[in-house]
Design an enzyme around this catalytic site. Structure first.
Site, PDB file in Angstrom:
ATOM      1  N   GLY A  17       0.284  -1.326   0.214  1.00 23.50           N
ATOM      2  CA  GLY A  17       0.086  -0.191   0.163  1.00 23.50           C
ATOM      3  C   GLY A  17       0.506   1.349   0.511  1.00 23.50           C
ATOM      4  N   GLY A  19       1.199   5.339   1.466  1.00 18.57           N
ATOM      5  CA  GLY A  19       0.361   6.391   2.622  1.00 18.57           C
ATOM      6  C   GLY A  19       0.960   8.083   2.389  1.00 18.57           C
ATOM      7  N   GLY A  20       0.444   8.844   2.815  1.00 15.49           N
ATOM      8  CA  GLY A  20       1.119   9.903   2.498  1.00 15.49           C
ATOM      9  C   GLY A  20       2.697  10.230   2.748  1.00 15.49           C
ATOM     10  N   MET A  21       3.394  10.076   3.035  1.00 14.45           N
ATOM     11  CA  MET A  21       4.538   9.820   2.976  1.00 14.45           C
ATOM     12  C   MET A  21       5.351   8.872   2.355  1.00 14.45           C
ATOM     13  SD  MET A  21       5.976  11.258   6.798  1.00 14.45           S
ATOM     14  CE  MET A  21       7.155  10.218   8.361  1.00 14.45           C
ATOM     15  N   ASP A 133      -3.361   8.937  15.495  1.00 12.01           N
ATOM     16  CA  ASP A 133      -3.788   8.885  13.529  1.00 12.01           C
ATOM     17  C   ASP A 133      -5.043   7.578  13.586  1.00 12.01           C
ATOM     18  OD1 ASP A 133      -5.207   8.927  11.226  1.00 12.01           O
ATOM     19  OD2 ASP A 133      -3.008   8.847  10.216  1.00 12.01           O
TER      20      ASP A 133
END
Length: 706
Positions: A17, A19-21, A133
C-alpha cells in the site's frame, strides 16, 4: 522497487500500500528467513530534513511499544539515500475494509476490537506517546480475530519538540476537536478517535461527513453527533453510552484513560453493569441539554430529553442488551425469560472465555492452524459452547430461532458448518432452538453445498425462501463458483419467506509464492512453510552442477510472485556444487595375466577398484601404482584420487618340476636298484634332492649316483 534488497538483507517482493509519505512493501528477511513489511519513505521527502527526522522518530517511538496488539518494529535504516522501517508483517484485513464490505460490524465484535485497541493505547500512553491517527484503516483484524494497531506515523511523545507544532495531522473524519484546532494533544484525543471508530463500526456511518476535510473538521469542533441508536436501533444502550462518553467535546469529560474505557467495554461484554464515571452525567447534560442529574443514592443517572440520548426498548439481537444495568435512567428493556436468559448468560461467559483464550495466545499467529469444527447439533447450548472452546474456537453470535424438531435450548446449527476446517480461534456463530412457533409454518432449508448460484436460487425459491448472495470467499474444499457455505445451514427449520444467504467459492486462497532462490534447502523450506506452502520434491530434489555451494536453491517452480493456493507445492532445483576434476586411469600389464579397473576415469577425491588375475602357471612378480599386491593377485581399491592413476603389473611364469623316477631306498649303502628304461617308471615316493633329479635328467639314464 520490486526485487531490490536493502542493506543486503530485506528483499522487496511486492507493494502492499501507499500512504501520505511512505510506501509499504512485503519483503523477505534473508537473514532470519521470515516475511516482513518494509515502510519506505517516498523519494520527494527523503531530502527534507524535517521529514527524515519525523521518520526516524516514528521508528524510535514505535520500537519501544511492546504489546500483542501493536505491530512490532524490527529494524530501520538507510540504503543509498532511501529511508526504511522494517516491521512485523500482519496477515488479515483492516477494519475499514470490513466496514465497507459489511456495512455494520456485530456490536459485540466491535466492542471486542475496541477493547483490544484500548489495551494497545494503554501501553503507548504509559510511555507518554499519543498515536494521533487512530482510524479503522490503522486497525488490522487478523484471521484469529485479534487486532494489531499500526502506523504510529504521526505519533508523538508528549515532551517532543515536534509535538508542539500547530500542524493538524490525522484523518479529518476521526480527529478530536482539539486536534482539529491544532491544540496540544493528550491521550484523550486517541480516546475520542476510538469512539468515532466504534461509532462507525456499529452504525456503518461516520458521525460527521462533508465535501472536504475542512468542513468535516469544523463539525468535529461544533456539531453534536446523532446517538448511534438513532441510526441502528439494535445498538445496546450501554454500548451507546460508552461511545458517547468517548466522543465528548471536552477532553476532561471523556474516559480519563484508555484503561478506563477498556474496563467499561469489558463490563458490557461480560454482561455486568456499565458503571461510567459520574462526570459523564455532567457532560451529557451539557451535550444533550438534559435536566440536571438526579441522585438516586446508588449511581448518578440522567433523564434524557426527547430526542436526546437514544433508548432502545427492543432487544439487541438474540442476546438482548449487555445484561447489566445502565448508568443512564432509560426505559427498561423487556426482560427475557426461560431459555433466553440462559442463552444470554452462556453468551456472555463465552465472550469472556474467548477474550481469555486470545490473551493467553490460543489464537495463534498469522498462519493459523486449521482445525475441524466439531458437530454440536442437538446438544444443549452450554455443552456446545464448552465443546467449541475446548477444541480451540471462539464463540460468535448466538441466535434463538423457532424449530419444531430440535428441543428448545439445543443447538440447531453452527456457522462455519460442522466438520469443516477453519483457523484456530475462528468465531463460531450458533443458532439455538426456542421450540416450535405455532403461529408460523416452519420449512426445512435446502442444502446448497456445491450448487451453482442459479441452482441455489432456484432451490430456495422452490422452498418458499428468499435467496441472497453473500460475498464470495475462499474454500479449500469447494471448487470456484459453487456454494461453499450458507446461512442458515441446510436442514435448519425457518419460517416461510425467510432469507437464506449463500456464499460462492473463490477456490483455494491464492497467496504469493516467496522467493527462495539463494537459500539452502532447509531455510528455503522454512520460508515456504511459513508462507503456507510445501516443498514438493523435498525428499527427492533435482540437483545440477553449479558454482554455488552444495544444497543452494538455484531455481523454483512456480517462480517467486506467482499465485498459489494454500498448501500448494513448490519444486526446487539445488546445486550439487562445481563439477570435480576428472583423472584418467591407465593400465600396463606384461606377461601372463590380466589387469582390469572399475573405470577408465575417476573424479578428484574419488576411488577406483583394480582387479589383478594371473594366468595359470604365472605369478605377479612386480606391481606399481597399487600397494600390497600378492603374487596370486586379487582386488584392490585406490582411494582419494588426486591425479592420474597409472598401474604397471609384470607377471612371471613359474618353472614346472619333473617327478623323480629313482627308487633307491637307501642311498647311504652305495647299492641301488634302477628301473629298466623300457619298462614303465613309477614315481619315487622319497624326496631326492634337486641335484640328483637334475643329474638324472641330464644323463638320460636310470643310473643312480652312489
Amino acid at each position: 522497487m520490486i526485487g531490490r534488497t536493502f542493506n543486503s538483507r530485506y528483499q522487496i517482493t511486492e507493494r502492499i500500500g501507499i500512504g501520505g509519505m511512505a510506501e509499504v512493501y512485503q519483503a523477505q528477511d534473508k537473514v532470519l528467513g521470515r516475511m516482513v513489511a518494509v515502510k519506505v519513505m517516498l523519494p520527494q521527502y527523503a531530502s527534507d530534513p524535517a521529514f527524515t527526522q519525523r521518520f526516524k522518530q516514528e521508528a524510535a517511538a514505535a520500537a519501544n511499544l511492546q504489546s500483542p496488539y501493536i505491530v512490532n518494529i524490527y529494524d530501520w535504516g538507510q540504503d543509498k539515500g532511501t529511508y526504511y522501517i522494517v516491521m512485523e508483517y500482519v496477515r488479515g484485513s483492516d477494519l475499514k475494509t470490513a466496514i465497507n464490505e459489511r456495512g455494520i460490524i456485530n456490536q459485540r465484535k466491535s466492542a471486542e476490537i475496541a477493547s483490544q485497541v484500548c489495551q494497545a493505547l494503554s501501553v503507548a500512553h504509559g510511555l507518554d506517546i499519543v498515536h494521533r491517527d487512530i482510524k479503522p484503516q490503522n486497525i488490522m483484524v487478523q484471521p484469529d480475530g485479534n487486532v494489531k494497531v499500526m502506523d504510529f506515523g504521526i505519533a508523538r511523545a508528549k515532551n517532543s519538540v515536534m509535538s508542539k507544532t500547530s500542524t493538524v495531522l490525522g484523518t479529518a473524519h476521526y480527529i478530536s476537536p482539539e486536534q482539529a484546532q491544532g491544540k496540544d494533544l493528550t491521550a484523550a484525543s486517541d480516546i475520542y478517535s476510538l469512539g468515532v471508530v466504534l461509532y462507525e463500526s456499529v452504525t456503518g456511518q461516520l458521525p460527521f461527513d462533508g465535501p472536504d476535510a475542512v468542513s468535516v473538521a469544523l463539525k468535529q469542533v461544533n456539531d453534536l453527533p446523532l446517538p448511534p441508536g438513532d441510526i441502528n436501533p439494535d445498538v445496546d444502550p450501554d454500548l451507546e453510552a460508552i461511545i458517547m462518553k468517548a466522543m465528548q467535546k471536552d477532553p476532561n469529560a471523556r474516559f480519563a484513560t484508555a484503561k478506563d474505557m477498556r474496563l467499561a467495554l469489558n463490563d458490557y461484554l461480560a454482561g455486568r453493569p456499565v458503571n461510567l464515571p459520574a462526570s459523564f452525567a455532567d457532560a451529557q447534560t451539557e451535550l444533550l441539554g438534559a435536566v440536571p442529574p438526579i441522585d438516586t443514592g446508588a449511581v448518578t443517572t440522567v433523564i434524557p430529553p426527547a430526542g436526546g440520548l437514544h433508548t432502545n426498548p427492543a432487544n439487541s439481537g438474540p442476546l438482548g442488551g449487555s445484561g447489566g444495568t445502565s448508568t443512564m435512567d432509560m426505559p427498561k428493556k423487556s426482560s427475557k425469560k426461560g431459555i433466553a436468559v440462559v442463552i444470554a448468560v452462556i453468551a456472555a461467559l463465552a465472550v469472556i472465555g474467548g477474550i481469555a483464550f486470545a490473551l493467553i495466545g490460543g489464537g495463534g499467529g498469522g498462519d493459523s492452524e486449521r482445525i475441524v469444527v466439531p458437530d454440536v447439533a442437538n446438544k444443549p447450548l452450554e455443552v456446545a459452547v464448552a465443546t467449541l472452546e475446548e477444541e480451540g474456537f471462539a464463540i460468535g453470535t448466538i441466535e434463538e430461532v423457532p424449530n419444531k424438531t430440535v428441543e428448545a435450548g439445543n443447538v440447531i446449527s453452527t456457522d462455519p458448518s460442522a466438520n469443516t476446517k477453519q483457523d484456530r480461534g475462528t468465531a463460531v456463530n450458533l443458532k439455538v432452538s426456542k421450540g416450535e412457533d405455532e403461529s408460523n409454518e416452519l420449512i426445512d432449508v435446502p442444502d446448497l453445498t456445491n450448487k451453482t448460484a442459479s441452482e441455489a436460487r432456484k432451490a430456495l425459491e422452490d422452498a418458499g425462501l428468499k435467496p441472497k448472495e453473500g460475498k464470495a470467499e475462499n474454500s479449500d474444499d469447494v471448487e470456484k463458483d459453487r456454494v461453499a457455505r450458507q446461512d442458515p445451514t441446510g436442514g435448519t427449520q425457518v419460517e416461510e419467506g425467510s432469507t437464506v444467504t449463500y456464499y460462492l467459492s473463490l477456490g483455494k486462497k491464492q497467496e504469493k509464492v516467496p522467493n527462495v532462490i539463494g537459500q539452502t534447502l532447509d531455510s528455503g523450506a522454512k520460508i515456504l512453510n511459513d508462507a503456507g506452502f510445501l516443498v514438493g520434491n523435498y525428499d527427492n530434489p533435482t540437483y545440477v552442477e553449479s558454482d554455488q555451494p552444495y544444497n543452494t536453491i538455484l531455481a523454483q517452480d512456480p517462480v517467486a510472485g506467482s499465485d498459489l493456493g494454500k498448501n500448494g507445492s513448490v519444486n526446487v532445483t539445488l546445486s550439487r556444487g562445481p563439477k570435480p576434476t576428472s583423472y584418467g586411469v591407465y593400465v600396463n600389464a606384461s606377461g601372463g595375466g590380466s589387469v582390469t579397473t572399475s573405470s577408465s576415469a575417476v573424479d578428484e577425491g574419488g576411488s577406483v577398484t583394480v582387479t589383478i588375475v594371473p594366468d595359470a602357471g604365472y605369478v605377479v612378480s612386480s606391481a606399481t601404482g597399487v600397494d600390497g599386491v600378492a603374487s596370486n593377485g586379487g582386488t584392490y581399491t585406490i582411494s582419494n584420487v588426486q591425479g592420474d592413476v597409472s598401474i604397471n603389473v609384470t607377471f612371471q611364469q613359474v618353472q614346472p618340476t619333473t617327478p623323480d623316477t629313482n627308487t633307491d631306498t637307501d642311498s647311504g649303502t652305495g647299492t641301488g636298484t634302477t628301473t629298466n628304461p623300457s619298462e614303465p617308471t613309477s614315481p619315487d615316493t622319497s624326496s631326492p634332492d634337486s641335484e640328483q633329479v637334475a643329474a638324472q635328467s641330464d644323463a638320460g639314464s636310470a643310473t643312480a649316483m652312489s
